[in-house]
Design a protein around this motif. Sequence first.
Motif, mmCIF file in Angstrom:
data_model
loop_
_atom_site.group_PDB
_atom_site.id
_atom_site.type_symbol
_atom_site.label_atom_id
_atom_site.label_comp_id
_atom_site.label_asym_id
_atom_site.label_seq_id
_atom_site.Cartn_x
_atom_site.Cartn_y
_atom_site.Cartn_z
ATOM 1 N N SER A 101 0.840 -1.191 0.000
ATOM 2 C CA SER A 101 0.000 0.000 0.000
ATOM 3 C C SER A 101 0.874 1.240 0.000
ATOM 4 O O SER A 101 2.037 1.207 0.410
ATOM 5 C CB SER A 101 -0.911 0.001 1.232
ATOM 6 O OG SER A 101 -0.131 0.045 2.424
ATOM 7 N N TYR A 102 0.302 2.332 -0.465
ATOM 8 C CA TYR A 102 1.001 3.618 -0.481
ATOM 9 C C TYR A 102 -0.030 4.717 -0.235
ATOM 10 O O TYR A 102 -1.018 4.812 -0.954
ATOM 11 C CB TYR A 102 1.707 3.849 -1.817
ATOM 12 C CG TYR A 102 2.450 5.170 -1.892
ATOM 13 C CD1 TYR A 102 3.699 5.307 -1.319
ATOM 14 C CD2 TYR A 102 1.878 6.266 -2.523
ATOM 15 C CE1 TYR A 102 4.379 6.519 -1.369
ATOM 16 C CE2 TYR A 102 2.541 7.480 -2.577
ATOM 17 C CZ TYR A 102 3.800 7.598 -1.993
ATOM 18 O OH TYR A 102 4.465 8.796 -2.030
ATOM 19 N N ALA A 103 0.214 5.503 0.801
ATOM 20 C CA ALA A 103 -0.692 6.602 1.154
ATOM 21 C C ALA A 103 -2.131 6.123 1.304
ATOM 22 O O ALA A 103 -3.081 6.828 0.952
ATOM 23 C CB ALA A 103 -0.614 7.709 0.101
ATOM 24 N N GLY A 104 -2.288 4.900 1.800
ATOM 25 C CA GLY A 104 -3.626 4.360 2.013
ATOM 26 C C GLY A 104 -4.246 3.683 0.817
ATOM 27 O O GLY A 104 -5.365 3.162 0.906
ATOM 28 N N PHE A 105 -3.536 3.665 -0.323
ATOM 29 C CA PHE A 105 -4.059 3.037 -1.542
ATOM 30 C C PHE A 105 -3.446 1.646 -1.725
ATOM 31 O O PHE A 105 -2.248 1.450 -1.506
ATOM 32 C CB PHE A 105 -3.752 3.894 -2.768
ATOM 33 C CG PHE A 105 -4.470 5.212 -2.790
ATOM 34 C CD1 PHE A 105 -5.757 5.302 -3.300
ATOM 35 C CD2 PHE A 105 -3.869 6.360 -2.297
ATOM 36 C CE1 PHE A 105 -6.431 6.514 -3.322
ATOM 37 C CE2 PHE A 105 -4.530 7.572 -2.311
ATOM 38 C CZ PHE A 105 -5.820 7.656 -2.822
#
Length: 249
Positions: free
Chosen positions: A219-223
């Motif tokens: 995940s990245y920044a909640g994505f």
Amino acid sequence: MKTPVDLFTDKVHLLTHAERHVLAYIEAHIGEAKRMSLTEMAEVNNVSTTTVVRMCHHLGLNGFAELKYVLRDHHSTSVAKADNIVDQYKYIMEHALNSIDGRVIEEITDAMKDAVRIVVVAIGLTKPLGEYLSKKLMQMNQTSTYVYELHMIHLLPSWIEEEDLVLCISSSGEVELLLDLIEQLNGRRIRSVAITNTTSSSLAQLTSLSINARVPKASYAGFDITVRATLTLLLDMLFESYIRKTRKP
């Protein structure tokens, strides 16, 4: 976060005393363990390298290299920032290819060849992949049905036939709706296949056959940025193998 022992709960009982000692060390020193070489791991635990490798095999892994890969991904599933995103994807795809068992592809495509109808089930972010495979099968005049709507998945066990084969595509292999579906199909002795991104998902344990690309959830920044191109790779390999079995050059 799950511990290494949690990751292999269903395999721990297969380990010898020495192998459990190694796993316990890894659990207590996961930061150091994921950077150790095979020799270093054996020395720090006062066991042979053979013991460490045998432990890996008992845990369902190909070897020590795969254990380190699992530990790395387990220890950090949230991607902050890739130094080189191309190298990152090269690594993921190379590992995925190395983990695919050609014999399993043969078994799945044999089941596809013997099936009267192939039912492809995919929901969420994998929905386009289900449509992709179904349309390729239709181009070969293979009777194929693509199911993605929730109410149709609920109804599937009521109209499926014994000669059919159900292919479930799921990155995580932990979607409750699909797990419930397979349990119902198992009750009717309907064959099923799991195509996932994970090593030992619940879906893979329930289906008749399974294949996976062993890709870490990220995940990245909640994505959710978990790589799903590996699932397309698996579908393409299955489709080509299926063509080779059913069509002459």
